[in-house]
Design a protein around this motif. Structure first.
Motif: not given
Lengths: 302, 231
Positions: B13-16, B49-52, B56-58, B209-210
């Motif tokens: 999930x983090x890699x994506x 990227x911002x939302x991701x 992740x932070x939340x 990722x693809x």
């Protein structure tokens, strides 16, 4: 009501998603394949059309040359013969008058023995001779027989020699004569006609007093350059013009048939330069063919 | 610290999320050559990227982050369909795209409200039930319509060098991979997750990722491509 177990949902999801991804992949591959295939077909079609256009152009040029030959032959055989006969008749008439003047003493023929009659006869004689010269020149311009027999270099030299007779401008020709191999008649004729067109253009429009023609081999290509010191021109603008661009378009048409190309540039502050390049064909026998100057193409009768 | 623990626990999930940096980096190199469509893609990548990272932070701090996803869905559709609006020249198709944007926004908001009756309870917030599915259907439709246009017009001489083709391929893979999974997000993304779908859970990250890789290829090709579908 039917309830699904997590395993069943997982399996269904797995199958549906896999199927969807396979279909997506298939759609992408199909677009790539189909588009390439269609483009190839379109390219083939364009090639066929292009070849057809070239064939039409070649036929038109061939017809033009045949027509030139026919006119030249008619001039040579009919008008030329008649003029020669007229000249001969005038010579005989002159002999009759000057060898046997007693025949002109009769009252009816007395006016033939006057200085005025002699002058008129001489004038008629010189007019006929001049006409014969003109007919010969027109015939030579129509069909460059030197080109057939001795090749491009000799034909250009002859053309320049004739120019020297008629125009007060300097025309120079630089060529590595030994290096230029004989090409097929259509290639040599095309190059000759292009040279003619460019020189005529320079004389008519460029207001120049010097023309330099260069012919040499350059990396497997025959390169011909025609440079003048006239007022110069913008080829792109002229080509778009309906009437003025006809000559340049003719040059391009002739070149397209022999797979050649032309570039126009300014050699300096003044003047213009046309640079023509065509690929060298396999060497043709240098031995001149025993040609009749105005032969018609051989026809096969069934 | 919790952030890094989260990355450790959920590497895929983090890699994506971090993989978004790849197309963004390429976009940074190619930005001067971008047309309107690719500028919209660039905005999407920045927002993604911002939302991701925010999500992740939340998630790392055990806070419900689904509201961000729900709000991102209509925005994502606006950006993606805006790209198609730019590429299609047919007035009818453009009008349909425009109306679909106008209709999709309220629909997505209504879907959020219908899925979360008590909006003040952010802790138990759920993923919208239908908006992502509708979004998938619409985007897949636009992609297939664009592929049809490519085949029909034959204006693109080298399709493998055509930037928007790669973007479309990325979108098709992303939405095709998720279209059947999106309906289950409503049930799987809850605090008391009763529905475990196993490996399928990782599928959105893999297809993302693809698709990001395909976006990167498309962005890279913007360098010297001048084919116009309607020129």
């Amino acid at each position: 009501m039917t309830t699904f177990t997590p395993e069943q949902i997982r399996l269904a999801l797995m199958i549906a998603t896999s199927a969807m991804l396979i279909m997506a992949g298939f759609a992408i591959v199909f677009v790539i394949y189909y588009q390439k295939k269609q483009l190839e077909q379109e390219k083939k079609l364009r090639d066929v059309e292009k070849n057809y256009q070239l064939m039409l152009l070649e036929t038109a040029l061939h017809s033009e040359e045949s027509e030139r030959r026919r006119i030249a032959q008619d001039l040579h055989d009919d008008i030329g013969t008649m003029l020669s006969l007229t000249k001969l008749s005038l010579n005989q008439l002159a002999k009759l008058i000057y060898r046997d003047p007693t025949r002109l003493t009769s009252p009816d023929a007395a006016h033939l023995n006057s200085p005025r009659a002699e002058l008129t006869l001489n004038k008629a004689h010189s007019l006929v001779e001049e006409t014969i010269v003109h007919v010969r020149r027109i015939t030579r311009d129509l069909v460059p027989t030197t080109l057939d027999q001795f090749g491009l270099v000799a034909a250009i030299e002859e053309f320049i020699h004739r120019m020297g007779e008629n125009y007060t401008l300097s025309v120079q020709f630089h060529c590595d004569g030994e290096e230029i191999p004989r090409q097929s008649p259509r290639v040599e004729l095309a190059l000759y006609r292009i040279m003619q067109e460019l020189v005529n253009n320079a004389i008519k429009h460029a207001n120049c007093d010097e023309i330099v023609i260069e012919l040499h081999l350059d990396e497997g290509k025959i390169e011909m350059q025609v440079t003048d010191n006239g007022k110069g021109f913008d080829a792109a603008t002229i080509k778009t013009s309906d009437k003025a661009g006809l000559g340049l378009r003719n040059i391009e048409s002739r070149l397209s048939v022999i797979n050649g190309e032309v570039k126009y540039q300014k050699p300096g502050v003044r003047g213009s330069q046309a640079r023509i390049q065509i690929p060298v064909e396999p060497q043709r026998s240098a031995k001149p063919e025993p040609l009749h100057p105005f032969r018609r193409p051989a026809t096969v009768k069934g | 610290m919790a952030f890094f623990t989260y990355i450790e626990r959920y590497p895929l999930a983090s890699s994506a999320v971090f993989f978004i940096l790849v197309p963004l980096f390429v976009a940074g190199l190619r930005y001067p050559q971008f047309n309107v469509a690719f500028r919209l893609l660039f905005i999407y990548l920045l927002l993604d990227l911002t939302v991701g990272l925010w999500m992740m932070y939340l998630a790392a701090h055990r806070t419900n982050n689904i509201l961000l996803l729900n709000l991102f869905v209509p925005l994502r559709y606006v950006l993606f369909s805006g790209m198609f609006y730019y590429y299609f020249r047919s007035a009818l198709v453009r009008r349909i795209i425009f109306y679909s944007i106008l209709a999709f926004g309220p629909f997505a908001l209504l879907d959020i409200y219908a899925s979360n009756r008590n909006l003040s309870d952010l802790h138990n917030h759920l993923v919208g039930r239908y908006s992502q599915v509708v979004e998938s259907v619409l985007i897949i439709f636009w992609v297939l319509l664009f592929f049809y246009e490519i085949i029909k017009t034959l204006k693109v001489s080298n399709i493998l060098g055509y930037p928007f083709f790669w973007v479309c391929a990325g979108l098709l893979i992303f939405y095709s991979g998720n279209i059947f999974y999106f309906p289950f997000w409503y049930y799987t993304n809850t605090w008391e997750n009763k529905l475990q779908v196993g490996l399928i859970d990782d599928l959105p990250f893999v297809v993302e990722i693809i698709s990001l890789s395909l976006f990167s290829i498309g962005i890279w090709h913007t360098r010297s491509h001048h084919d116009d579908l309607y020129s």
